[in-house]
Design a protein around this motif. Structure first.
Motif, short mmCIF file in Angstrom:
data_model
loop_
_atom_site.label_atom_id
_atom_site.label_comp_id
_atom_site.label_asym_id
_atom_site.label_seq_id
_atom_site.Cartn_x
_atom_site.Cartn_y
_atom_site.Cartn_z
N ALA A 1 0.85 -1.19 0.00
CA ALA A 1 0.00 0.00 0.00
C ALA A 1 0.89 1.24 0.00
O ALA A 1 1.65 1.47 0.94
CB ALA A 1 -0.92 0.01 1.21
N ASP A 2 0.80 2.05 -1.05
CA ASP A 2 1.68 3.21 -1.20
C ASP A 2 1.51 4.25 -0.10
O ASP A 2 2.43 4.99 0.21
CB ASP A 2 1.45 3.89 -2.55
N ASP A 3 0.34 4.33 0.50
CA ASP A 3 0.09 5.36 1.50
C ASP A 3 0.29 4.86 2.93
O ASP A 3 -0.04 5.56 3.89
CB ASP A 3 -1.31 5.93 1.34
N LYS A 4 0.86 3.67 3.10
CA LYS A 4 1.09 3.10 4.44
C LYS A 4 2.59 2.95 4.67
O LYS A 4 3.36 2.76 3.73
CB LYS A 4 0.42 1.73 4.57
N TYR A 5 2.99 3.02 5.95
CA TYR A 5 4.40 2.93 6.30
C TYR A 5 4.64 1.81 7.30
O TYR A 5 3.78 1.47 8.10
CB TYR A 5 4.88 4.24 6.91
N LEU A 6 5.84 1.30 7.29
CA LEU A 6 6.33 0.34 8.25
C LEU A 6 7.38 1.07 9.09
O LEU A 6 8.29 1.69 8.53
CB LEU A 6 6.95 -0.85 7.53
N PHE A 7 7.26 1.03 10.41
CA PHE A 7 8.22 1.67 11.30
C PHE A 7 9.08 0.61 11.97
O PHE A 7 8.56 -0.41 12.44
CB PHE A 7 7.50 2.50 12.37
#
Length: 93
Positions: A28-34
Motif C-alpha cells: 500500500a503506497d500510503d502506508k508505512y512500516l516503522f
C-alpha cells in the motif's frame, strides 16, 4: 566501546545508538512500516522513551519518502533503565 556493554568502564562515558526507520510498505503506497531498535538494551529503551515524549515527534523527518533517524545515547554504568541523556538526533538519512 567494549564488545559487551556490561564490561564498560563506569569512569568513562560510553555510547549506544538507536534507530527509527520509516519505509513505505510494498502492498500500500500510503502506508508505512516503522522499525525502532537499539544497538544494545540501553538504545532500545532510549528509543521507546524518546517516542513517549510527544515533543520529540517534531524531530522526526517529515518527508513522505523513506527515512531513518539515528540517536546517540550516553551512559556510564550499563543499566538499560539508567542512561545519562537522550541526545538530539545526530543523523537523518
Amino acid at each position: 566501546m567494549p564488545d559487551c556493554p556490561g564490561d564498560a568502564d563506569p569512569q568513562h562515558i560510553q555510547y549506544d545508538h538507536s534507530v527509527i526507520a520509516r519505509h513505505r510498505t510494498l502492498w500500500a503506497d500510503d502506508k508505512y512500516l516503522f522499525i525502532m531498535a537499539g544497538l544494545n538494551a540501553i538504545g532500545t529503551h532510549a528509543v521507546s522513551r524518546f517516542l513517549s515524549n510527544l515533543m520529540n515527534y517534531r524531530k522526526l523527518p517529515r518527508s513522505q519518502d523513506d527515512s531513518v533517524l539515528l540517536l546517540r545515547v550516553s551512559y556510564r554504568a550499563y543499566d538499560p533503565y539508567r542512561f545519562l541523556s537522550e541526545e538530539e538526533p545526530f543523523a537523518e538519512l
